[in-house]
Motif scaffolding. Structure first.
Motif: not given
Length: 412
Positions: A169-198
């Motif tokens: 979970v990301l806690v950065t107020d209004q910016a949080g939805g974008l920061d969460a998306l970026a963190q989800a994006r990083r998980q694909f480098r580690k082999g994730a197949a699907l990530v639910v985010t937002g």
């Protein structure tokens, strides 16, 4: 990675695709209803109904209308969840169904959840604390131990859909939805197949309302059409709201299905301490995100603005846009004038709206603003505009100095 950083730039960058959307917004529950209302300029801002706001200086908010949890969720979940989490679970359900992903065919340890939160389950906590004060501790729900927690949406979505991979979970107020998306994006480098985010947020209860009013940025206007006017000479603050959006990310589109778009670039910066003379960090975030995406400013078809509705913040955002794109150099829109600012859910909803703009080649309007201040030099979209949309930039700022920018591109 927060200060002056682009997430994902360089070798090995993965640009996952968005295959599913789920929306819970004040002007529409469900993606289709939300998009129809947004294109037509229908607002969900009105006087608060969830509690009596008469004693407070601000009385307007964006509430998700006609939401009946029992129609969407198992009865066992309703007593253990806050209103915010119920909305998040419904949005996640819609997003996963929309993606068409067969979760049972995937390794559950490669399925992740990363969401953003601004406060947690304040409404649930307010109710249980009221019981504590008035009746005693034996009347407090055992679910209070987690229902208030800012990570609860990630946890409940994970449990409900058996997503046992990387979570957070990301806690950065209004910016949080974008920061969460970026963190989800990083998980694909580690082999994730699907990530639910937002992000889905909301604290429209007396306890949450008092906390929001302390910023001094909440509009006290009584007329819903005149309360939230970003980039206008009449801007006097914003209207809070509840809701947001959940997105499903996958590494690549599956055969026979066209995704909404691709996550091409992201960056985040942090504003310097006030009074030291250094400029805000938003323009730097835009430049880094464009570089991360390999996109030139002239290739951006629309910007979904943060649009704080606070004069000094509007001024600084307009200056950042001029610095990167030039005066009136790119169409700018803020459909959040129809929903209010949804805290961590706001930028997630902007992401969903931008992806729908790409799908439909249509930029939704900034309602109630006839035209921006002349000195801002913005091409503000005040009526729905049909135009080719291949690349969209989404901006968000969080209280305290957070800046984030995401570049979305058509799937190709």
């Amino acid at each position: 990675m927060r200060a002056d950083a682009a997430a994902g730039a360089g070798p090995g960058t993965i640009a996952p695709v968005v295959t599913g959307l789920g929306v819970a917004a004040p002007n529409g529950l469900g993606t289709e209803a939300f998009w129809e209302a947004t294109v037509q300029g229908r607002s969900g801002i009105a006087r608060i109904t969830r509690f009596d706001p008469a004693q407070y200086p601000a009385r307007l908010a964006g509430e998700v209308k006609d939401f009946r949890p029992a129609e969407h969720l198992p009865s066992r979940l309703v007593p253990q969840t806050d209103h915010m989490t119920r909305l998040a679970l419904v949005a996640a359900e819609e997003a996963l169904a929309d993606s068409g992903a067969d979760l049972s065919a995937l390794d559950e340890l490669e399925l992740g959840v990363v969401t953003a939160a601004g406060s947690g389950g304040f409404e649930f906590a307010h109710r249980e604390l009221e019981k504590l004060w008035s009746k005693g501790p034996e009347h407090v729900s055992a679910y209070q131990s987690f229902a208030w927690f800012y990570a609860v949406n990630s946890g409940q979505i994970s449990i409900r859909h058996n997503l046992r991979g990387p979570s957070g979970v990301l806690v950065t107020d209004q910016a949080g939805g974008l920061d969460a998306l970026a963190q989800a994006r990083r998980q694909f480098r580690k082999g994730a197949a699907l990530v639910v985010t937002g992000g889905v947020d909301g604290s429209l209860c007396p306890w949450g309302w008092v906390a929001q009013l302390t910023t001094g940025h909440v509009s006290t206007a009584e007329d819903p059409d005149a309360a939230f006017l970003p980039f206008s000479g009449q801007a006097r603050g914003f209207v809070p709201g509840e809701g947001g959006a959940i997105l499903v990310l996958e590494r690549e589109p599956r055969p026979g299905r066209r995704p909404y778009g691709r996550i091409a670039g992201y960056a985040a910066t942090f504003d310097p301490k006030p009074g030291i003379g250094r400029p805000p960090g938003l323009s730097r975030a835009i430049e880094l995100a464009l570089t991360d995406a390999g996109v030139r400013p002239g290739e951006v078809d629309v910007v979904f603005a943060d649009a704080a509705g606070v004069p000094d913040l509007d001024c600084s955002e307009a200056a950042a846009l001029r610095a990167v794109f030039g005066p009136r150099g790119v169409p700018v829109t803020a459909p959040k004038t129809m929903t209010g600012r949804l805290y961590s859910g706001g930028s997630a909803l902007d992401l969903a709206t931008a992806l729908l703009s790409i799908k439909h080649d249509l930029v939704p309007p900034t309602v109630n603003v006839a035209e921006p201040l002349e000195e801002y030099a913005l091409d503000l979209v005040t009526e729905a505009r049909s135009t080719r949309v291949d690349t969209a930039l989404v901006l968000a700022r969080g209280h305290g100095g957070f800046n984030a920018a995401v570049v979305l591109r058509a799937p190709g």
